[in-house]
Design an enzyme around this catalytic site. Structure first.
Site, PDB file in Angstrom:
ATOM      1  N   ASP A  22       0.875  -1.167   0.000  1.00  0.00           N
ATOM      2  CA  ASP A  22       0.000   0.000   0.000  1.00  0.00           C
ATOM      3  C   ASP A  22       0.918   1.225   0.000  1.00  0.00           C
ATOM      4  O   ASP A  22       1.515   1.563   1.017  1.00  0.00           O
ATOM      5  CB  ASP A  22      -0.891  -0.050   1.251  1.00  0.00           C
ATOM      6  CG  ASP A  22      -1.664   1.246   1.474  1.00  0.00           C
ATOM      7  OD1 ASP A  22      -1.435   2.227   0.729  1.00  0.00           O
ATOM      8  OD2 ASP A  22      -2.498   1.272   2.404  1.00  0.00           O
ATOM      9  N   GLN A  43       0.912   6.503   1.109  1.00  0.00           N
ATOM     10  CA  GLN A  43       1.654   7.569   1.793  1.00  0.00           C
ATOM     11  C   GLN A  43       3.084   7.704   1.270  1.00  0.00           C
ATOM     12  O   GLN A  43       3.800   8.610   1.684  1.00  0.00           O
ATOM     13  CB  GLN A  43       1.700   7.311   3.307  1.00  0.00           C
ATOM     14  CG  GLN A  43       0.383   7.464   4.007  1.00  0.00           C
ATOM     15  CD  GLN A  43      -0.161   8.885   3.975  1.00  0.00           C
ATOM     16  OE1 GLN A  43       0.588   9.854   3.905  1.00  0.00           O
ATOM     17  NE2 GLN A  43      -1.470   9.007   4.005  1.00  0.00           N
ATOM     18  N   LYS A  75      -3.192  12.250  -3.108  1.00  0.00           N
ATOM     19  CA  LYS A  75      -2.183  12.555  -2.080  1.00  0.00           C
ATOM     20  C   LYS A  75      -0.863  12.993  -2.711  1.00  0.00           C
ATOM     21  O   LYS A  75       0.086  13.310  -2.014  1.00  0.00           O
ATOM     22  CB  LYS A  75      -1.975  11.333  -1.176  1.00  0.00           C
ATOM     23  CG  LYS A  75      -3.188  11.052  -0.306  1.00  0.00           C
ATOM     24  CD  LYS A  75      -3.049   9.813   0.547  1.00  0.00           C
ATOM     25  CE  LYS A  75      -4.325   9.622   1.368  1.00  0.00           C
ATOM     26  NZ  LYS A  75      -4.362   8.346   2.090  1.00  0.00           N
ATOM     27  N   CYS A  81      -7.876   6.457  10.559  1.00  0.00           N
ATOM     28  CA  CYS A  81      -8.226   5.189   9.898  1.00  0.00           C
ATOM     29  C   CYS A  81      -7.240   4.084  10.252  1.00  0.00           C
ATOM     30  O   CYS A  81      -6.936   3.222   9.429  1.00  0.00           O
ATOM     31  CB  CYS A  81      -8.295   5.329   8.379  1.00  0.00           C
ATOM     32  SG  CYS A  81      -9.496   6.509   7.821  1.00  0.00           S
TER      33      CYS A  81
HETATM   34  C1  LIG Z   1      -5.139   7.354   2.296  1.00  0.00           C
HETATM   35  C2  LIG Z   1      -4.683   5.977   2.487  1.00  0.00           C
HETATM   36  C3  LIG Z   1      -5.398   4.900   1.963  1.00  0.00           C
HETATM   37  C4  LIG Z   1      -6.719   5.059   1.272  1.00  0.00           C
HETATM   38  O1  LIG Z   1      -6.612   5.876   0.157  1.00  0.00           O
HETATM   39  P1  LIG Z   1      -7.939   6.346  -0.615  1.00  0.00           P
HETATM   40  O2  LIG Z   1      -7.434   7.421  -1.496  1.00  0.00           O
HETATM   41  O3  LIG Z   1      -8.884   6.849   0.442  1.00  0.00           O
HETATM   42  O4  LIG Z   1      -8.466   5.175  -1.338  1.00  0.00           O
HETATM   43  C5  LIG Z   1      -4.875   3.636   2.141  1.00  0.00           C
HETATM   44  N1  LIG Z   1      -3.725   3.436   2.781  1.00  0.00           N
HETATM   45  C6  LIG Z   1      -3.004   4.452   3.305  1.00  0.00           C
HETATM   46  C7  LIG Z   1      -1.718   4.156   3.987  1.00  0.00           C
HETATM   47  C8  LIG Z   1      -3.465   5.747   3.178  1.00  0.00           C
HETATM   48  O5  LIG Z   1      -2.767   6.745   3.701  1.00  0.00           O
END
Ligand SMILES: *Cc1c(COP(=O)(O)O)cnc(C)c1O
Length: 404
Positions: free
Chosen positions: A198, A201, A224, A362
């Site tokens: 993932d 960030q 982001k 989250c």
């Molecule tokens: C923001 C984020 C997500 C989710 O991203 P979305 O743009 O809301 O789909 C998943 N993992 C991490 C580490 C994040 O910071």
């Protein structure tokens, strides 16, 4: 060094006032601001080439298709994917992860194991939990230490021939910790597990090299990294994308449809059903160009300076504790002040024009680990300044005085 004032002039929102005060935007971990070139590119698309893609023989449809596919190739080169068809447009990280977990529903069997980390965002926990419920697989969690670092010995001990997937974030959104993903990928591959990273960030701060990492999937969001909301990328190795079934059925993802049998289109179209966010996908390429023009080395230098200054200045405040004190960190400071609820500080400094995130970010399991309701998270971007950090520190001090 970067000319920060010149860069700030690229972002119209940074000269706005909020609650009568100059905006100090430290919520970059939630979404970044957008440079004028990105804002303009959205309008230009609709003004000049708007048409549906991959369908029309007419000129506008060709122009829109070319622009969309050029953006895909741009992103392929940016992340160093081997093929452009390994780069799937999505609506964001969440979409990318769900595309993969949906595919693994037809691969996992009862008794198989999925390994996630205790630092994950909910969007990299819940889809795997749903997958495990559906398939009878078991979810295992890599634990963390007091510094917010994943414990690698414990990770090694979790791996076995039962491990089918390992997933971890590149950088933690709640604490800013940079995870040792190269090690994790290598170890997971040694037991034959697939790895999803993932990267939500990570992509604002660095240029991932998916071939060097050798990950099987890498998911991130456009919003982001200075791009539009509702955009994202899922990178997947060709062999895995061929193995996984499509996520959604519809137009654009088929070769031939009869009521007896439908055959699916080749990659990447097999995973891109329906009319996508065409403008968004094109403009994500504009955002990637913008960041590369600034240069990730320059971005990192500025962000390291911000992180160092913020850490030092915040720790001057008595009773302030920073969460995520591991060595390898991105420009995120997550903190609390003894006896004060993070929300109260967030609300007061908002009145002073400062945007930070308060809450569990989250990532509730991390908050449970530290036995706290949440933190105040200041996440910095290359367009932030040392002076803005000083403004925040003074505001936090003021809030502390008011609340204690
Ligand atoms: C923001 C984020 C997500 C989710 O991203 P979305 O743009 O809301 O789909 C998943 N993992 C991490 C580490 C994040 O910071």
């Amino acid at each position: 060094m970067l000319d920060i004032q010149k860069i700030r002039a690229d972002f119209p929102i940074l000269s706005e006032k909020v609650n009568g005060k100059p905006l100090v935007y430290f919520d970059n971990g939630a979404t970044s601001q957008k440079p004028q070139i990105v804002i303009d590119a959205i309008a230009t698309y609709y003004q000049e080439i708007n048409a549906n893609i991959h369908r029309g023989v007419h000129t506008l449809s060709q122009l829109a298709t070319d622009a969309y596919e050029i953006s895909r190739v741009k992103i392929q080169h940016h992340i160093n994917a081997k093929f452009s068809h390994e780069v799937l447009f999505t609506s964001g990280t969440t979409h990318g992860i769900n595309l993969v977990t949906n595919g693994f529903a037809s691969i996992l069997k009862p008794g198989d194991e999925v390994v996630v980390s205790s630092l994950e965002h909910h969007s990299n926990i819940v889809p795997w939990q749903m997958l495990c419920e559906k398939t009878g697989a078991t979810l295992k969690v890599i634990p963390m230490n007091e510094n917010g670092e994943l414990i690698m010995e414990a990770f090694d001990a979790l791996l076995s021939e039962k491990t089918k997937v390992v997933t971890v974030n590149h950088i933690s959104n709640a604490l800013g910790i940079i995870n040792p993903i190269k090690y994790i990928i290598e170890k997971a591959h040694a037991v034959g597990a697939a790895v999803l990273i993932d990267g939500a960030q990570a992509v604002p701060h660095l240029k991932p090299d998916v071939q060097d990492l050798d990950c099987d999937f890498y998911a991130f969001s456009g919003h982001k990294m200075c791009g539009p909301t509702g955009t994202g990328i899922l990178y997947g190795k060709e062999e895995w994308l061929n193995k996984l079934p499509p996520y959604q059925g519809g137009g654009e993802m088929i070769k031939e449809v009869t009521f007896e049998k439908t055959t699916y289109a080749d990659l990447p179209h097999k995973f891109e059903a329906g009319t996508p966010n065409i403008a968004g996908g094109i403009v994500l390429g504009t955002a990637v160009d913008y960041l590369n023009n600034i240069g990730f080395e320059n971005i990192q230098k500025q962000e390291e300076a911000l992180l160092e200054h913020a850490t030092k200045r915040l720790l001057e405040i008595e009773g302030l504790k920073i969460y995520g004190t591991g060595k390898n960190k991105a420009s995120v400071v997550s903190f609390n002040i003894d006896g004060i609820h993070p929300y109260d500080i967030g609300s007061i400094i908002d009145k002073l024009g400062i945007a930070v995130r308060t809450g569990h970010h989250c990532a509730q399991p991390i908050m449970n680990f530290f036995c706290i309701p949440g933190t105040i998270r200041a996440s910095f971007s290359f367009y932030n300044t040392i002076e803005e950090i000083d403004v925040m520190v003074e505001a936090v001090k003021k809030a502390k005085t008011m609340l204690s």
